[in-house]
Design a protein around this motif. Structure first.
Motif, PDB file in Angstrom:
ATOM      1  N   SER A 225       0.672  -0.824   0.369  1.00 28.77           N
ATOM      2  CA  SER A 225       0.190   0.355  -0.069  1.00 28.77           C
ATOM      3  C   SER A 225       1.249   1.434  -0.029  1.00 28.77           C
ATOM      4  O   SER A 225       0.327   2.571  -0.057  1.00 28.77           O
ATOM      5  N   THR A 226       1.925   1.252  -0.237  1.00 25.95           N
ATOM      6  CA  THR A 226       2.885   2.084   0.276  1.00 25.95           C
ATOM      7  C   THR A 226       3.053   2.740  -1.743  1.00 25.95           C
ATOM      8  O   THR A 226       2.541   2.721  -2.436  1.00 25.95           O
ATOM      9  N   VAL A 227       3.138   4.260  -1.328  1.00 23.91           N
ATOM     10  CA  VAL A 227       2.879   5.125  -2.790  1.00 23.91           C
ATOM     11  C   VAL A 227       3.966   6.098  -2.138  1.00 23.91           C
ATOM     12  O   VAL A 227       4.225   6.577  -1.745  1.00 23.91           O
TER      13      VAL A 227
ATOM     14  N   GLY B  20       6.468   8.602  -0.294  1.00 24.66           N
ATOM     15  CA  GLY B  20       8.045   8.231   0.940  1.00 24.66           C
ATOM     16  C   GLY B  20       8.597   9.026   0.609  1.00 24.66           C
ATOM     17  O   GLY B  20       9.090  10.562   0.343  1.00 24.66           O
ATOM     18  N   LYS B  21      10.045   8.594   1.404  1.00 24.52           N
ATOM     19  CA  LYS B  21      11.766   8.925   0.656  1.00 24.52           C
ATOM     20  C   LYS B  21      11.834   9.080   0.213  1.00 24.52           C
ATOM     21  O   LYS B  21      12.773   8.226  -0.975  1.00 24.52           O
ATOM     22  N   SER B  22      13.379  10.305  -0.714  1.00 26.00           N
ATOM     23  CA  SER B  22      13.811   9.577  -1.705  1.00 26.00           C
ATOM     24  C   SER B  22      15.304   8.237  -1.703  1.00 26.00           C
ATOM     25  O   SER B  22      15.452   8.900  -0.542  1.00 26.00           O
ATOM     26  N   VAL B  23      15.465   8.149  -1.976  1.00 27.73           N
ATOM     27  CA  VAL B  23      17.026   6.795  -1.640  1.00 27.73           C
ATOM     28  C   VAL B  23      18.228   6.660  -3.046  1.00 27.73           C
ATOM     29  O   VAL B  23      17.370   6.495  -3.526  1.00 27.73           O
TER      30      VAL B  23
ATOM     31  N   THR C  12       8.761   0.294  -5.847  1.00 30.91           N
ATOM     32  CA  THR C  12       8.847   0.603  -4.505  1.00 30.91           C
ATOM     33  C   THR C  12       7.985  -0.021  -3.405  1.00 30.91           C
ATOM     34  O   THR C  12       8.560  -0.678  -2.445  1.00 30.91           O
ATOM     35  N   ASP C  13       7.288  -1.025  -3.918  1.00 30.47           N
ATOM     36  CA  ASP C  13       6.823  -2.285  -3.666  1.00 30.47           C
ATOM     37  C   ASP C  13       7.884  -3.748  -3.266  1.00 30.47           C
ATOM     38  O   ASP C  13       7.779  -4.023  -2.411  1.00 30.47           O
TER      39      ASP C  13
END
Length: 91
Positions: free
Chosen positions: A27-29, A33-36, A61-62
């Motif tokens: 469910s992460t959008v 989030g943060k840039s890595v 991202t998933d």
């Protein structure tokens, strides 16, 4: 012959476990989030894994979320132990 079948079954189980653990949507959008930053070699490998193995069902991202989640679950005790050993008194 039976040993070969057993080996093949184990490989299938490992593949199924891998798919269930890492190749699933979360469910992460990404924009929440943060840039890595990662090296370009890792980025190429991750992108190929997501595109080919993820079959268009998951995002980068998933995949990264799933890998890190598994890592934290597997190594929680070690991480907590190292943290406790490295704690310095405040005063």
């Amino acid at each position: 012959m039976k040993k070969q079948q057993n080996s093949q079954l184990k490989k299938t189980l490992h593949i199924d476990e891998y798919e269930c653990a890492f190749l699933k949507p979360t469910s992460t959008v990404a924009r929440c989030g943060k840039s890595v930053y990662i090296c370009s070699d890792f980025h190429k490998k991750l992108t190929r894994i997501v595109c080919i193995l993820g079959d268009g069902e998951i995002t980068l991202t998933d995949y990264i979320h799933n890998v890190l989640k598994q890592h934290f679950e597997n190594f929680a005790d070690e991480i907590n132990t190292i943290h406790a050993l490295n704690q310095k008194p405040i005063l």
